[in-house]
Design a protein around this motif. Structure first.
Motif, mmCIF file in Angstrom:
data_model
loop_
_atom_site.group_PDB
_atom_site.id
_atom_site.type_symbol
_atom_site.label_atom_id
_atom_site.label_comp_id
_atom_site.label_asym_id
_atom_site.label_seq_id
_atom_site.Cartn_x
_atom_site.Cartn_y
_atom_site.Cartn_z
ATOM 1 N N GLN A 370 0.837 -1.205 0.000
ATOM 2 C CA GLN A 370 0.000 0.000 0.000
ATOM 3 C C GLN A 370 0.867 1.249 0.000
ATOM 4 O OE1 GLN A 370 -2.316 -0.522 3.578
ATOM 5 N NE2 GLN A 370 -0.747 0.330 4.910
ATOM 6 N N GLY A 371 0.293 2.327 -0.525
ATOM 7 C CA GLY A 371 1.001 3.595 -0.592
ATOM 8 C C GLY A 371 1.609 3.831 -1.962
ATOM 9 N N GLU A 431 18.220 -11.112 6.557
ATOM 10 C CA GLU A 431 18.270 -9.840 7.297
ATOM 11 C C GLU A 431 17.734 -8.702 6.427
ATOM 12 O OE1 GLU A 431 22.201 -9.087 8.681
ATOM 13 O OE2 GLU A 431 22.308 -10.903 9.925
ATOM 14 N N PHE A 432 18.117 -8.715 5.162
ATOM 15 C CA PHE A 432 17.699 -7.671 4.248
ATOM 16 C C PHE A 432 16.177 -7.676 4.068
ATOM 17 C CE2 PHE A 432 16.826 -6.155 -0.093
ATOM 18 C CZ PHE A 432 17.455 -4.921 -0.058
ATOM 19 N N TRP A 433 15.608 -8.849 3.752
ATOM 20 C CA TRP A 433 14.167 -8.906 3.510
ATOM 21 C C TRP A 433 13.366 -8.660 4.785
ATOM 22 C CZ3 TRP A 433 11.962 -8.404 -1.007
ATOM 23 C CH2 TRP A 433 12.677 -8.741 -2.158
ATOM 24 N N ASN A 434 13.941 -8.975 5.943
ATOM 25 C CA ASN A 434 13.245 -8.669 7.199
ATOM 26 C C ASN A 434 13.274 -7.185 7.527
ATOM 27 O OD1 ASN A 434 12.108 -10.976 9.044
ATOM 28 N ND2 ASN A 434 13.859 -11.888 7.977
ATOM 29 N N SER A 435 14.170 -6.435 6.871
ATOM 30 C CA SER A 435 14.224 -4.990 7.103
ATOM 31 C C SER A 435 13.245 -4.227 6.217
ATOM 32 C CB SER A 435 15.643 -4.475 6.855
ATOM 33 O OG SER A 435 15.934 -4.414 5.464
ATOM 34 N N CYS A 436 12.505 -4.934 5.367
ATOM 35 C CA CYS A 436 11.562 -4.281 4.455
ATOM 36 C C CYS A 436 10.328 -3.819 5.230
ATOM 37 C CB CYS A 436 11.154 -5.248 3.340
ATOM 38 S SG CYS A 436 10.011 -4.546 2.139
ATOM 39 N N ASP A 437 10.083 -2.506 5.246
ATOM 40 C CA ASP A 437 8.957 -1.985 6.026
ATOM 41 C C ASP A 437 7.963 -1.170 5.194
ATOM 42 O OD1 ASP A 437 10.413 0.367 5.605
ATOM 43 O OD2 ASP A 437 9.950 1.158 7.597
ATOM 44 N N PHE A 438 8.194 -1.065 3.885
ATOM 45 C CA PHE A 438 7.274 -0.295 3.036
ATOM 46 C C PHE A 438 7.372 -0.851 1.616
ATOM 47 C CE2 PHE A 438 5.073 4.004 2.937
ATOM 48 C CZ PHE A 438 4.562 3.879 1.656
ATOM 49 N N ILE A 439 6.249 -1.309 1.087
ATOM 50 C CA ILE A 439 6.151 -1.729 -0.309
ATOM 51 C C ILE A 439 4.987 -0.970 -0.927
ATOM 52 C CG2 ILE A 439 5.801 -3.648 -1.918
ATOM 53 C CD1 ILE A 439 6.724 -5.538 0.352
ATOM 54 N N CYS A 440 5.253 -0.259 -1.998
ATOM 55 C CA CYS A 440 4.204 0.545 -2.622
ATOM 56 C C CYS A 440 3.092 -0.329 -3.190
ATOM 57 C CB CYS A 440 4.791 1.422 -3.714
ATOM 58 S SG CYS A 440 5.921 2.695 -3.099
ATOM 59 N N GLY A 441 1.987 0.311 -3.524
ATOM 60 C CA GLY A 441 0.797 -0.392 -3.974
ATOM 61 C C GLY A 441 0.788 -0.701 -5.463
ATOM 62 N N THR A 461 20.702 -20.701 -20.954
ATOM 63 C CA THR A 461 20.192 -19.356 -20.716
ATOM 64 C C THR A 461 18.693 -19.340 -20.981
ATOM 65 O OG1 THR A 461 22.286 -18.366 -21.371
ATOM 66 C CG2 THR A 461 20.365 -16.932 -21.382
ATOM 67 N N ILE A 462 17.942 -18.808 -20.028
ATOM 68 C CA ILE A 462 16.487 -18.822 -20.154
ATOM 69 C C ILE A 462 15.923 -17.545 -19.538
ATOM 70 C CG2 ILE A 462 15.703 -19.959 -18.028
ATOM 71 C CD1 ILE A 462 14.262 -21.975 -19.974
ATOM 72 N N GLN A 463 14.611 -17.324 -19.698
ATOM 73 C CA GLN A 463 13.989 -16.062 -19.336
ATOM 74 C C GLN A 463 12.893 -16.265 -18.296
ATOM 75 O OE1 GLN A 463 13.653 -17.204 -22.754
ATOM 76 N NE2 GLN A 463 15.747 -16.520 -23.115
ATOM 77 N N MET A 464 12.676 -15.227 -17.493
ATOM 78 C CA MET A 464 11.573 -15.175 -16.551
ATOM 79 C C MET A 464 11.310 -13.722 -16.167
ATOM 80 S SD MET A 464 14.638 -15.920 -15.174
ATOM 81 C CE MET A 464 14.637 -17.701 -15.178
ATOM 82 N N SER A 465 10.155 -13.435 -15.578
ATOM 83 C CA SER A 465 9.805 -12.071 -15.181
ATOM 84 C C SER A 465 9.657 -11.973 -13.670
ATOM 85 C CB SER A 465 8.492 -11.628 -15.848
ATOM 86 O OG SER A 465 8.659 -11.499 -17.236
ATOM 87 N N HIS A 466 9.863 -10.748 -13.162
ATOM 88 C CA HIS A 466 9.674 -10.455 -11.745
ATOM 89 C C HIS A 466 8.916 -9.139 -11.626
ATOM 90 C CE1 HIS A 466 12.485 -13.654 -10.996
ATOM 91 N NE2 HIS A 466 13.441 -13.028 -11.652
ATOM 92 N N GLY A 467 7.816 -9.157 -10.922
ATOM 93 C CA GLY A 467 7.035 -7.945 -10.713
ATOM 94 C C GLY A 467 7.307 -7.359 -9.341
ATOM 95 N N CYS A 468 7.246 -6.031 -9.240
ATOM 96 C CA CYS A 468 7.467 -5.383 -7.942
ATOM 97 C C CYS A 468 7.082 -3.922 -8.008
ATOM 98 C CB CYS A 468 8.924 -5.514 -7.504
ATOM 99 S SG CYS A 468 10.123 -4.908 -8.716
ATOM 100 N N SER A 469 6.847 -3.354 -6.840
ATOM 101 C CA SER A 469 6.690 -1.917 -6.640
ATOM 102 C C SER A 469 7.918 -1.403 -5.899
ATOM 103 C CB SER A 469 5.440 -1.623 -5.802
ATOM 104 O OG SER A 469 4.289 -2.179 -6.369
ATOM 105 N N PRO A 470 8.172 -0.101 -5.916
ATOM 106 C CA PRO A 470 9.270 0.428 -5.098
ATOM 107 C C PRO A 470 9.105 -0.001 -3.640
ATOM 108 C CG PRO A 470 8.425 2.129 -6.566
ATOM 109 C CD PRO A 470 7.486 0.970 -6.675
#
Length: 480
Positions: A370-371, A431-441, A461-470
């Protein structure tokens, strides 16, 4: 085609193998690169061939060929069976496959415009326009504009009764600009991913990217980086990762870490194992409670989106991490059977007809929370915003990592301030992923692709996608 498929399966059955399948693949590809105002690469290629897998005496055999006759296919199937017999003499365990339905189906990537029906001149016209704008500065030393298009028609048949035909399209492109002076070299790229933007769709992706309208901004950012302030090092700050960087963070520290063949030790010599051992499933705190990582080979336009994998398993969606807890793996029929996981998740894929399928990352996305990005920046008192991957390094267990980005910005008291060059950060995966406190919507969510994921020996060599918000990560160590 049916005659060739039948010839392979009949031969396997005559040889008393317990399982066999054949993938017959026709591939058409086109790669165009304009470099510094001139055509640097123009490749148009058509290939056809088949790969045959066999299980006999509890071991795999594989062979491939490209002579499209029944006699040649029979010989290849017989060779695959002989290899399985030889492999069984040194086996350490019996190869077993999870029980899966045998599908008879056809599946095709939805497209609006066939990229192979668009003329080279039309494509080059767009690329020359981008290149011309990018070179309008005395500090620009190199420009590169590229497009790539693939059509793969795949026939899969097995001794279990599967008969599947798929046609998969991949289209995309991008550009980069390199600026330099006596003291420095800097680069900026577009679109958001370090490898351009590619999706399973048709030529319609090219006008949708609107690369021409972004060329001036990208050029000016490359030039501005030459005189920008260096990003701080050896300090801890909050870090906001834009999708152009976060996509590779997901890929390296979550995607590869969750490949079950790594956990079992099959992928150890070349590209490492994994810290996500079987005892961690369903209780290990991989990330903070807002971290949800979902694998999905059905998501529209994803580079791993398909009807079925190379085991003939139907595409599906599942959690790798749910509410911060590690929940599952990238699984094929073989690893599912070995570990007691009820069924395959459809993660078996190969680079082409001449390569044996292995476990690969599916489309893997960090789910939006959210956000907005504006709200995230406003909520950050002292941090660095980083965008577009430039370099990466991660250990064999997928624990200790270091990433560098093309560009950064200083965030002070909720405001985006100075441009920063050479931003780097490092950390330890949980440790890094546990420090995540804000993911945009959802409004800021992007689906980006990785076109060059390498794995295996010999490398595929092969392909894949990854979706994410800031997203924001608290108190991250800066510097290489």
């Amino acid at each position: 085609m049916k005659e060739l498929l039948s010839a392979a399966l009949n031969t396997v059955e005559i040889k008393n193998a317990s399982y066999g399948d054949i993938r017959l693949i026709e591939t058409k590809s086109e790669i165009i690169v304009v470099k510094d105002g001139k055509i640097g690469t123009l490749i148009q290629e058509d290939t056809i061939g088949y790969g045959i897998r066999v299980i006999k005496n509890g071991a795999w055999g594989f062979a491939s060929g490209n002579e499209m006759t029944e006699e040649a296919v029979k010989k290849t199937a017989a060779l695959a069976t002989t290899i399985a017999e030889a492999s069984s003499l040194a086996k350490k365990r019996e190869v077993k496959l999870s029980a899966e339905p045998a599908y008879q189906d056809k599946w095709t990537t939805p497209i609006l415009i066939d990229p192979f029906k668009v003329s080279i001149n039309e494509k080059l016209g767009i690329m020359y326009d981008i290149d011309s704008i990018c070179r309008k500065s005395k500090d620009i030393r190199q420009t590169r504009v590229f497009m790539k298009f693939i059509r793969e028609n795949k026939h899969f048949a097995s001794t279990e009764g599967a008969a599947i035909e798929q046609t998969i399209y991949i289209s995309g492109g991008g550009f980069s600009v390199t600026a330099s002076n006596a003291d420095d070299i800097q680069m900026r790229s577009y679109p958001l991913s370090f490898d351009g933007l590619h999706r399973t769709m048709g030529y319609e992706i090219i006008p949708a990217m609107d690369m021409v309208s972004h060329a001036e901004r990208v050029r000016e950012e490359a030039v501005a980086l030459l005189s920008a302030k260096e990003c701080p090092v050896d300090v801890k700050k909050d870090v906001i990762l834009m999708p152009g960087q976060l996509v590779l963070q997901i890929h390296e520290s979550a995607g590869h870490a969750s490949e079950l063949d790594r956990v079992l030790g099959y992928e150890a010599d070349f590209a490492g194992t994994s810290f996500l051992t079987l005892d961690k499933m369903n209780h290990f705190q991989y990330g903070s409670p807002i971290v949800n990582l979902v694998a999905d080979s059905t998501i529209p336009t994803g580079l791993a989106t398909q009807g079925y994998d190379d085991d003939g398993v139907k595409a599906q969606r599942w959690h790798i991490v749910q509410d911060g807890i590690f929940k599952g793996y990238m699984v094929n029929r073989e690893t599912a059977a070995e570990t007691g996981i009820p069924h395959s998740f459809g993660c078996n894929r190969s680079e082409g007809y001449s390569s044996i399928p292995i476990t690969r990352i599916s489309n893997l996305s960090l789910m939006p929370h959210q956000g907005t990005l504006e709200e995230l920046v406003a909520d950050t008192q002292d941090g660095i915003l980083m965008d577009t991957n430039r370099s990466w390094s991660i250990d064999q267990k997928r624990l200790n990592f270091q990433f560098g980005c093309e560009i950064g910005w200083e965030i002070k008291k909720g405001k985006k301030k100075k441009m920063l060059k050479n931003p780097y950060y490092k950390g330890i995966t949980p440790e890094f992923w546990n420090s995540c406190d804000f993911i945009c919507g959802t409004d800021d969510w992007e689906l980006l692709g990785v076109m060059n994921c390498g794995k295996g020996q010999p490398t595929q060599t092969i392909q894949m996608s990854h979706g994410c918000s800031p997203a924001r990560f608290r108190q991250v160590v800066l510097g290489p």
